[in-house]
Design an enzyme around this catalytic site. Sequence first.
Site, PDB file in Angstrom:
ATOM      1  N   TYR A 176      -4.022  -2.510 -10.099  1.00 20.03           N
ATOM      2  CA  TYR A 176      -3.881  -2.340  -8.645  1.00 20.03           C
ATOM      3  C   TYR A 176      -3.002  -3.425  -8.034  1.00 20.03           C
ATOM      4  O   TYR A 176      -2.099  -3.136  -7.235  1.00 20.03           O
ATOM      5  CB  TYR A 176      -5.271  -2.338  -8.006  1.00 20.03           C
ATOM      6  CG  TYR A 176      -5.258  -2.240  -6.503  1.00 20.03           C
ATOM      7  CD1 TYR A 176      -4.966  -1.036  -5.871  1.00 20.03           C
ATOM      8  CD2 TYR A 176      -5.541  -3.351  -5.710  1.00 20.03           C
ATOM      9  CE1 TYR A 176      -4.954  -0.936  -4.485  1.00 20.03           C
ATOM     10  CE2 TYR A 176      -5.540  -3.260  -4.324  1.00 20.03           C
ATOM     11  CZ  TYR A 176      -5.245  -2.056  -3.723  1.00 20.03           C
ATOM     12  OH  TYR A 176      -5.226  -1.967  -2.354  1.00 20.03           O
ATOM     13  N   TYR A 217      -4.277   3.569   8.085  1.00 19.78           N
ATOM     14  CA  TYR A 217      -5.602   2.973   8.265  1.00 19.78           C
ATOM     15  C   TYR A 217      -6.219   3.428   9.589  1.00 19.78           C
ATOM     16  O   TYR A 217      -6.154   4.601   9.926  1.00 19.78           O
ATOM     17  CB  TYR A 217      -5.513   1.440   8.170  1.00 19.78           C
ATOM     18  CG  TYR A 217      -4.705   0.963   6.999  1.00 19.78           C
ATOM     19  CD1 TYR A 217      -5.054   1.349   5.702  1.00 19.78           C
ATOM     20  CD2 TYR A 217      -3.571   0.174   7.156  1.00 19.78           C
ATOM     21  CE1 TYR A 217      -4.305   0.926   4.602  1.00 19.78           C
ATOM     22  CE2 TYR A 217      -2.820  -0.251   6.065  1.00 19.78           C
ATOM     23  CZ  TYR A 217      -3.196   0.134   4.794  1.00 19.78           C
ATOM     24  OH  TYR A 217      -2.456  -0.273   3.720  1.00 19.78           O
ATOM     25  N   SER A 246       0.798  -1.236   0.000  1.00 19.45           N
ATOM     26  CA  SER A 246       0.000   0.000   0.000  1.00 19.45           C
ATOM     27  C   SER A 246       0.825   1.278   0.000  1.00 19.45           C
ATOM     28  O   SER A 246       0.265   2.366  -0.191  1.00 19.45           O
ATOM     29  CB  SER A 246      -0.954   0.009   1.195  1.00 19.45           C
ATOM     30  OG  SER A 246      -2.011  -0.893   0.982  1.00 19.45           O
ATOM     31  N   VAL A 274       1.215  -3.688   3.981  1.00 17.66           N
ATOM     32  CA  VAL A 274       1.168  -4.965   4.697  1.00 17.66           C
ATOM     33  C   VAL A 274       2.374  -5.856   4.398  1.00 17.66           C
ATOM     34  O   VAL A 274       2.515  -6.911   4.997  1.00 17.66           O
ATOM     35  CB  VAL A 274      -0.146  -5.728   4.430  1.00 17.66           C
ATOM     36  CG1 VAL A 274      -1.339  -4.959   4.965  1.00 17.66           C
ATOM     37  CG2 VAL A 274      -0.305  -6.066   2.959  1.00 17.66           C
ATOM     38  N   LYS A 296       0.395   3.440  -2.954  1.00 18.11           N
ATOM     39  CA  LYS A 296      -0.750   4.348  -3.089  1.00 18.11           C
ATOM     40  C   LYS A 296      -0.318   5.812  -3.051  1.00 18.11           C
ATOM     41  O   LYS A 296      -1.001   6.671  -3.616  1.00 18.11           O
ATOM     42  CB  LYS A 296      -1.768   4.054  -1.981  1.00 18.11           C
ATOM     43  CG  LYS A 296      -2.372   2.651  -2.083  1.00 18.11           C
ATOM     44  CD  LYS A 296      -3.187   2.285  -0.849  1.00 18.11           C
ATOM     45  CE  LYS A 296      -3.693   0.851  -0.941  1.00 18.11           C
ATOM     46  NZ  LYS A 296      -4.422   0.426   0.278  1.00 18.11           N
TER      47      LYS A 296
END
Length: 314
Positions: free
Chosen positions: A196, A248, A69, A266, A72
């Site tokens: 993605y 998060y 992530s 992760v 992103k």
Amino acid sequence: MPGTEPLDLQSIVDDIYRELTPRLGEGKVADYIPQLARVDPTRFGMAVVTVDGSVYRAGDAEMPFSIQSISKVFTLTLALGKHGENIWTRVGREPSGSAFNSIVQLEHEHGIPRNPFINAGAIAITDLVLAGHTPREAIGEIVRFVRYLADEEDIVIDAEVARSEAATGYRNFALANFMRSFGKLDHPVEHVLGVYFHQCALAMSCVQLAKAGLFLAASGSNPLTRHSVVSRQRARRINALMLTCGHYDGSGDFAYRVGLPGKSGVGGGILVAAPGKASVAVWSPGLNHNGNSLLGSLALEMLASRTGWSVFGG
């Protein structure tokens, strides 16, 4: 007082590594992605790249890992470059307070994800990056952009990780189909998720990652390459989103403990920017209950304390 004399950053990084060595292996690897479940949980790397170009490293700082992530941040930067502020009609800017792969908020908010760093939001951003491209072209654009940021041509996508994610990414398919049902994705779900899964499978070392994120610490320009990446204002705004949404439902706790804009993945990596000072990347595969690197978060808390780099003051 930190900052009253020059910091011996190599000693600080070495001390953090030494102090955390007895705890290597703590946390839980992301075993729901089979390829990540195979990663040695005792790995630990840390790299600090200052705005004057100095590089400080410890442990496995040169070993590539799956950035997941953290990618992103780079796709958000690309999407802002292509579409500008129009992207905020498709994704919000608020902390989610929910797990990174939660579907609950999408129901209440009519398919508009809360922010670009939870999975649903990142899928919406990937849909925007895909505009005008085939999936293969979009993947190529993302890889070229990250290589440009890091000034490293050997950054690649780990094909095994990408396949592993595609084979097990049922929750992400659900999120994407849900957004598509609200008319919030322009492209076929399988195309968006193909891109993605590949962006999340980018493999980078801590040193490469810290270099790639340096523009966020240096007002939008990379001082190593003299490339202007984004405007000063846009760098500030990306940092603001990283501070409030980058971890998060653990984002508030990370801001409280570390006080720096950051984005976790992760795969066990975390990228942080200390504005005006340095870009920092850590990697330790064991995760805490929020899905953030347990020892990586602790290492960054120690670094912020010893350098006085928190955006909230020394």
